[in-house]
Design an enzyme around this catalytic site. Sequence first.
Site, PDB file in Angstrom:
ATOM      1  N   MET A  26      10.731  25.009  -1.547  1.00  0.00           N
ATOM      2  CA  MET A  26      10.108  24.223  -2.134  1.00  0.00           C
ATOM      3  C   MET A  26      10.501  23.215  -2.964  1.00  0.00           C
ATOM      4  SD  MET A  26       7.007  24.722  -5.118  1.00  0.00           S
ATOM      5  CE  MET A  26       5.970  25.408  -3.847  1.00  0.00           C
ATOM      6  N   TYR A  74      14.535  31.802   3.316  1.00  0.00           N
ATOM      7  CA  TYR A  74      13.227  32.399   3.585  1.00  0.00           C
ATOM      8  C   TYR A  74      13.260  32.879   4.974  1.00  0.00           C
ATOM      9  CZ  TYR A  74      11.138  31.512  -1.220  1.00  0.00           C
ATOM     10  OH  TYR A  74      11.157  31.519  -2.481  1.00  0.00           O
ATOM     11  N   LYS A  79       0.748  -1.262   0.072  1.00  0.00           N
ATOM     12  CA  LYS A  79       0.033  -0.084   0.161  1.00  0.00           C
ATOM     13  C   LYS A  79       0.799   1.369  -0.014  1.00  0.00           C
ATOM     14  CE  LYS A  79      -0.477   0.119   5.021  1.00  0.00           C
ATOM     15  NZ  LYS A  79      -1.487   0.191   6.255  1.00  0.00           N
ATOM     16  N   ARG A 108     -10.195   0.896  15.552  1.00  0.00           N
ATOM     17  CA  ARG A 108     -10.126   1.624  14.371  1.00  0.00           C
ATOM     18  C   ARG A 108     -11.479   1.350  13.390  1.00  0.00           C
ATOM     19  NH1 ARG A 108      -4.687   2.181  11.124  1.00  0.00           N
ATOM     20  NH2 ARG A 108      -5.207   0.075  10.596  1.00  0.00           N
TER      21      ARG A 108
END
Length: 827
Positions: free
Chosen positions: A771, A722, A496, A594
């Site tokens: 980024m 930044y 997964k 859950r």
Amino acid sequence: MNETTYSISQIAVVTGGQLILNCPEQSEIRDLLTDSRRVLQSESALFFAIKGERHDGHKFIADLFNQGVRNFIVSELNDDFKDLNANFIFVDDALKAMQRLAAHHRQHFNYNVIGITGSNGKTIVKEWLYQLLRADLNIVRSPKSYNSQIGVPISVWEMQEENQLAIFEAGISMPGEMKKLEAIIHPTVGIFTNIGSAHDENFSSEKEKVHEKLELFSGVKTLIYNKDYTTIQESVNDFSFREKDIKIFSWSRKSRADLQVGRVTKSNDDTEIQAVFENEFINITIPFIDDASVENAINCWSLMLVMGYDQTIIQERMHMLSPVAMRLEMKTGINNCSVINDSYNSDIGSLTIALDFLNQQKQHENKTLILSDILQSGKNEEALYKEVGDLLKAKGITSLIGIGPAISRQENYFSMEKKFFRSTDDFLRDFSPSDFRDETILLKGARLFGFEKISKVLEQKAHETVLEINLNSLIHNLNYYRSRLKPHTKMMAMVKATSYGSGSFEVANILQFHHVDYLAVAYSDEGVELRKTGITLPIMVMNPEVMNFEMMIKNRLEPEIYNFRQLNQLAEVLKKHQGEPFKIHLKLDTGMHRLGFEEREINELVVRLNNNKHLHIQSVFSHLAGSDEAEHDGFTKLQVDRFKKMSDEIMSNFNYPIMRHMLNSSGILRFSEAQFEMVRLGIGLYGFAATPNEQNHLEQVATLKTTISQIKNVAANETIGYSRKGKLKRDSIVATVAIGYADGISRRLSNGVGKMMVNGKLAPILGNVCMDMCMLDITDIPAKEGDEVIVFGTDYSVTEMAKATGTIPYEILVNVSQRVKRVYFHE
């Protein structure tokens, strides 16, 4: 070509087995098989049904029979075999039988055999010796790193009369193993490369390990070794080699030796090594600068001096050494292609291995091989390319692009779709990206042909950050967990979240190849994609969406059912379908709270399922809440008891077998009594364990790499990045690297919290993570623009990075974005 072959009757005599001859002896035995997935010429193959801790070759005999194999060596005579029109040799141990056969075969040849052992460098030294000597001698050598109890006999079996020299490597991990390998290789010349820490856990001391390795050289005429390894030097004296009239050739950088190495001078691209031999100053230059290459080259240099080579020839050939491709890399290519790059050498042995790796890939029906001339094979050109043509046909290659004058001359030996070019440049001039689409492409070329230029135009363009996935480590981890299971316990592997960031298909494909029993994905669309790429294993979907039930039925995906709403909706969908009952997996809540049916709902669940003949319960399972932490062991045992009670109640109401599974990766290692019929292997497959002791048995699968884009000298009191968060306390050297939070690097790693590995040293992150990039303090680290940076890997683990940000390895792995190119390699 004079080929030494054997009939099945002769092999029965050699191995001391009982021959059961059920079909005529139609052909001589040429191929020894231990893997049912690697049949080449079935009529001339002999399969050894080797039994191991987690593997039994007898299970694959029926499949091999269907592939045309008719000769088998077995240690069990099952009733299933009686009806097969095949020949069987019954022995006590199939592996020992194969080793006896290879040892017998070795006795037919009188040319020199070089045996190589050591903790590191065996394969490099073997491959470099092949490069250095192949112009003069017809050489047979171990394929890749075939140096194990199975690999050595397969290697020695390749010896033939036409060869003039054999080079085999031998590796061991336990006491008593080398004596078996010596009997098979029986080397006349020995090279002991070095001694290191590999497999220390299986030996009482380094001295015991060295003594074990020296067993390989008990019958050699010449032994080459490095005196600077004190334990090797002492052990050589202990073995009294000189009393056996064995020529000892030593080299050293520290003391007197046959080859006394002096100054070693490294430049940007090569290394000059100076030495004294027989009172003469000599030197070589190699196109490598790392210490391991220097040591490997000196071992090769020593062998050439022992063989009497002129120093001028040695110098010339040493300078032409090529890198050895220790791994096959698979990358994403243009137009939905996959590209496997094995373009450092080209010979029949490595071509066969590369084609096997190609055939493991099921994502594309079409398989294209780009192959250069095979240089200095020692075979007649026509015979060579006829053999290559037969090999490609047997391996199912759909398209061939041949590059080089020799392969072009022999085009008639290739029956598939084909195209030929005299040179790599001719191919590139004719190249059009539209010619390649939806296919797996294998590049296999001799270094001289410069196939890296072809690789460059075929690979999908991506930025300089890559996530490398080591498929060997994945297999190692799988086998480690398998070794902890009871004989009949099945394995479900979790793929997964794109296999925890590693790539769904590629990981699922290698797991399917290694016979896991089940796969599990999070959502149905993940399962559908696996089906589209050729994955046929059963797949459980852990978070099935009601709207996708139709799609799951169509693609044979098996949903987890955890409440009555789901059950009712699936039942409605199934009313429209005829055929076999649909397989489901029932989730029980035993304390995680859950998802799952609770204990009070079991009776109603049983009634509903008994009233619906469209459903088949494939398994019942639950999740452990704290199996990785000893403080929760009491609760874990309570969960197991609840699960037994709840699952027993369900199973007692159905007249067919139902599997149960509860253990996750840490549970497999810590609660073996709760294995039931199956276990679920997740994060452990990717190299992460709950305790340091268990972690020592695993290998990290993923390595995230980037590069230095720019280096700046920045004065004290200036700021970086930044919001001016990174204020420098000293004059600093700052490296900007090509990775940021869009690639999965958390901003929580900003301002010194996170680190990256630059040239073997940790460099802290300066300022805020951006980024697409971030900045590192490399003031105390020698580096240059373009240098590799390890974000996480073996030396700086995901676990360490996760601790720095207060999270877990799962989160770090799954957050590596899909714009980061995945590179899969198989060593």
